[in-house]
Design a protein around this motif. Structure first.
Motif, PDB file in Angstrom:
ATOM      1  N   GLU A  54      43.331 -18.545 -31.916  1.00 50.23           N
ATOM      2  CA  GLU A  54      42.503 -17.720 -32.793  1.00 50.23           C
ATOM      3  C   GLU A  54      42.885 -16.244 -32.703  1.00 50.23           C
ATOM      4  O   GLU A  54      42.969 -15.548 -33.721  1.00 50.23           O
ATOM      5  CB  GLU A  54      41.025 -17.894 -32.435  1.00 50.23           C
ATOM      6  CG  GLU A  54      40.426 -19.204 -32.910  1.00 50.23           C
ATOM      7  CD  GLU A  54      40.306 -19.255 -34.419  1.00 50.23           C
ATOM      8  OE1 GLU A  54      40.317 -18.187 -35.058  1.00 50.23           O
ATOM      9  OE2 GLU A  54      40.230 -20.364 -34.960  1.00 50.23           O
ATOM     10  N   ARG A  55      43.109 -15.737 -31.505  1.00 48.54           N
ATOM     11  CA  ARG A  55      43.382 -14.311 -31.356  1.00 48.54           C
ATOM     12  C   ARG A  55      44.806 -13.970 -31.788  1.00 48.54           C
ATOM     13  O   ARG A  55      45.056 -12.882 -32.302  1.00 48.54           O
ATOM     14  CB  ARG A  55      43.112 -13.876 -29.914  1.00 48.54           C
ATOM     15  CG  ARG A  55      41.657 -14.093 -29.556  1.00 48.54           C
ATOM     16  CD  ARG A  55      41.278 -13.576 -28.187  1.00 48.54           C
ATOM     17  NE  ARG A  55      39.882 -13.892 -27.922  1.00 48.54           N
ATOM     18  CZ  ARG A  55      38.857 -13.202 -28.383  1.00 48.54           C
ATOM     19  NH1 ARG A  55      39.062 -12.132 -29.111  1.00 48.54           N
ATOM     20  NH2 ARG A  55      37.617 -13.556 -28.116  1.00 48.54           N
ATOM     21  N   GLU A  75      35.079 -17.758 -28.731  1.00 47.98           N
ATOM     22  CA  GLU A  75      34.762 -17.548 -30.132  1.00 47.98           C
ATOM     23  C   GLU A  75      33.370 -18.104 -30.409  1.00 47.98           C
ATOM     24  O   GLU A  75      32.914 -19.025 -29.744  1.00 47.98           O
ATOM     25  CB  GLU A  75      35.797 -18.243 -31.016  1.00 47.98           C
ATOM     26  CG  GLU A  75      35.921 -19.727 -30.701  1.00 47.98           C
ATOM     27  CD  GLU A  75      37.187 -20.364 -31.238  1.00 47.98           C
ATOM     28  OE1 GLU A  75      38.104 -19.600 -31.589  1.00 47.98           O
ATOM     29  OE2 GLU A  75      37.250 -21.590 -31.313  1.00 47.98           O
ATOM     30  N   ILE A 112      34.991 -13.989 -34.501  1.00 49.55           N
ATOM     31  CA  ILE A 112      35.757 -13.434 -33.385  1.00 49.55           C
ATOM     32  C   ILE A 112      35.242 -12.024 -33.120  1.00 49.55           C
ATOM     33  O   ILE A 112      35.390 -11.134 -33.951  1.00 49.55           O
ATOM     34  CB  ILE A 112      37.266 -13.389 -33.686  1.00 49.55           C
ATOM     35  CG1 ILE A 112      37.779 -14.785 -34.046  1.00 49.55           C
ATOM     36  CG2 ILE A 112      38.028 -12.820 -32.508  1.00 49.55           C
ATOM     37  CD1 ILE A 112      37.725 -15.769 -32.911  1.00 49.55           C
TER      38      ILE A 112
END
Length: 649
Positions: free
Chosen positions: A55-56, A533, A544
């Motif tokens: 995700e990041r 998250e 996020i």
């Protein structure tokens, strides 16, 4: 969202050479700097389909609008260039370092005509030799007071030194025996420089030579019946012993090493650095790190070593660097450090003996520093207020969540299932409001979460005035029971926000419980452990929060506290249940129960054992072993509440 990035380089455009790459945003700001032995292979990882990325990492590559790279001749060159660019551009997605505090150093101003020893936090004094850092400023001052008795060097200020040399009168510290420089008019500049050289040699680990020499001189003076001089040497030896006792021997006398203890979670890390010279801890340093991208332990070690030794002087690079895990480019790092030091440098893992014990100590200090770093914000009212406001905005709530309840499930490989509820009010834990739940039957974690929330939400529908229970009865001065209007119990207070430990499945189960109970006005989210998250009901993508967000630290603390409380309750139940099963066996007392548990580890492992294996334990004969075996198997596995390898979740 498109699954490919518009700035993705064409096939074959990226070289296979070693190099350094930079991601930039639309404004030209450098977002991330990285190095690679093979640029094409490394960058292809960032241009994989977006749904497969962390995700990041996905947030970084979608924020960027271009990528550029620089080819270098060797892997060591890429390491050096990466460090220079990170220092120059301070990219927001690279790990960021914050000194947990400003540490004092002991400095000797070798650039002066008569070098001075002093306490300072300034690392930029031209020509100065530094020792430390020290965790306490008084420790540095005590060391100086003791050392000038053995090595009388200058301690007065530059102004005092200049005035004393011009007037011919000793400086004031020299008059009271606190300064041994030329300004005291007892030694020449050359003689003073020789004493300074001895002082530096001692602080670098040459204490054994000076102890041996002073001892020999003391004995010679005593043999010549010069007892006053012998007493002087005796006092100097006592001062040396006092200094050495402040820095306990941890490794062999000739050991020269830097040791790093590291504690980390998904977003932060803390580093505790021991500087070991002459086998003794000569300095300590603690640093906290903010992580934006998903970075592994070895990669983190790589970044830490670059940070520590990037601008280090040759004398500050030790012979050996001890770390908890080897970095991926260990050979290149060793070559880079050797070039700085001028001699070979070894990077090794502290695995056994005194090194491993010292690493455990450093890691413990790092864990404590990480805990301080994460909880320091909650002690500040402004930070708590900011956290609640940020959380309200991120989750789209109409009001700040002044009461937050967080739920976690814990079990032993599907058995002995319990749940916890922790409560934070105004950003602070309310431990008197914590609750634990036992779950008799369940199919999985989502079913457990649904059951627990259904039971908890049922308390919100209790009437405001109800028959008080024993805990709510008041007593008058005459001892009579007073039954006034019942107070609303805290467990019946509705939260503004429910947080569950888990991702989409757990959030969906919680949302179902809220809908069935008719309390859809309560906000809900879940926090996924690995990615940190937040998942909202019915959403395909998580929220996020920025890594420096006060809201994220608050949610993390809630999750961690719920997990701790659930595990504690589950372990208490496990211990009680195991002992209950064994206590039902006739003739089996506490001592034999403890012996069985130590040997087999759990009731399940004991059940799998044979009568002969049970009989092997001291104090258990054939008859008792057969009784234990029969008792554990008579209900055909009904007591199977534990397994051979406990695992908390």
């Amino acid at each position: 969202m498109a699954d490919q990035l518009p700035y993705k380089p064409r096939a074959g455009e990226i070289p296979t050479n070693p190099g350094v790459y930079r991601f930039r945003d639309a404004g030209g700001r450098v977002l991330y700097v990285g190095k690679a032995k093979n640029l094409r292979q490394r960058l292809s990882n960032y241009f994989a389909p977006l749904h497969t990325l962390h995700e990041r990492t996905r947030r970084m590559v979608t924020t960027a609008s271009s990528v550029e790279w620089t080819v270098v001749p060797t892997d060591v060159d890429s390491l050096q260039l990466e460090y220079q660019w990170i220092k120059e551009f301070d990219p927001p997605f690279n790990v960021r370092y914050k000194d947990d505090k400003s540490y004092p150093f002991l400095a000797v101003t070798l650039g002066d005509e008569a070098p001075r020893v002093m306490v300072t936090r300034n690392r930029r004094i031209a020509g100065a030799k530094y020792f430390g850092p020290y965790p306490k400023i008084w420790a540095v001052r005590d060391t100086i007071d003791l050392m000038i008795k053995v090595f009388p060097i200058r301690t007065c200020s530059d102004a005092s030194y200049k005035r004393a040399m011009q007037t011919g009168r000793p400086c004031f510290p020299g008059q009271i025996g606190k300064c041994g420089g030329p300004c005291s008019h007892r030694v020449t500049v050359a003689e003073h420089r020789a004493v300074v050289d001895d002082f530096i040699a001692f602080m670098n680990g040459g204490d054994e030579r000076f102890t041996r020499e002073l001892t020999a001189r003391m004995k010679e003076a005593a043999a010549a019946m010069d007892y006053e001089q012998a007493a002087v040497y005796r006092d100097k030896l006592a001062s040396i012993d006092a200094v050495l006792n402040k820095s306990a021997l941890v490794l062999s006398d000739d050991a020269e090493a830097d040791l790093f203890g590291i504690a980390e979670d998904e977003l932060s890390a803390a580093v505790h650095h021991f500087v070991i010279r002459g086998g003794r801890v000569r300095g300590v340093h603690s640093t906290t790190i903010d992580k934006e991208l998903d970075i592994s332990g070895p990669e983190l070690v790589d970044q830490i070593l670059q940070r520590v030794y990037g601008d280090a002087a040759p004398a500050d690079v030790p012979r050996r660097v001890l770390v908890p895990v080897l970095p991926p480019d260990v050979a290149e790092l060793e070559e880079w450090l050797a070039a700085k030091r001028g001699r070979r440098v070894e990077i090794a893992v502290a695995q056994r003996g005194q090194r491993a014990e010292l690493l455990r100590n450093a890691t413990l200090n790092a864990q404590q520093a990480l805990l301080r770093h994460k909880t320091r914000r909650t002690s500040d009212y402004a930070s708590r207020t900011e956290a609640l406001a940020d959380l309200q905005e991120a989750l789209g709530m109409t009001e700040a969540p002044l009461r937050i309840e967080c739920f976690d499930i814990s079990h032993l490989q599907g058995t002995n299932v319990v749940a916890s509820m922790v409560v934070f009010e105004d950003g602070l834990p309310r431990k008197d409001q914590y609750r634990s739940f036992s779950i008799a039957e369940t199919t999985d974690d989502t079913d457990s979460m649904h059951q627990v929330l259904t039971r908890r939400l049922a308390h919100l529908d209790r009437p405001e005035e109800a028959e008080p229970d024993a805990a709510e009865l008041a007593t008058s001065d005459e001892g009579e029971v007073v039954t006034g209007p019942a107070r609303r119990r805290r467990f019946a207070y509705p939260p503004q926000l429910l947080i569950v430990d888990g991702g989409q499945p757990q959030v969906a189960a919680a949302a179902r419980a809220l809908e069935e109970s008719g309390h859809t006005e309560i906000a809900l989210c879940g926090i996924a452990k690995r990615l940190e998250e937040l998942w909202l009901p019915g959403e395909d993508y998580p929220v996020i929060l920025p890594r420096t967000s006060e809201a994220l630290y608050l949610v993390q603390r809630l999750r961690d506290e719920a997990h701790r409380f659930a595990i504690t309750h589950q372990r208490k139940r496990r211990k009680r249940d195991i002992r209950t099963v064994l206590s039902e066996v006739p003739g089996l007392g506490d001592a034999r129960i403890r012996a069985l548990l130590r040997h087999f580890g759990s009731v399940a492992a004991l059940r799998e054992g044979t009568i002969a294996q049970i009989e092997e334990l001291p104090g258990i004969g054939p008859k008792l072993a057969a009784t234990v075996f029969e008792h554990l198997h008579r209900d055909d596995g009904a007591e199977g509440g534990a397994t051979a390898q406990p695992e908390d979740r």
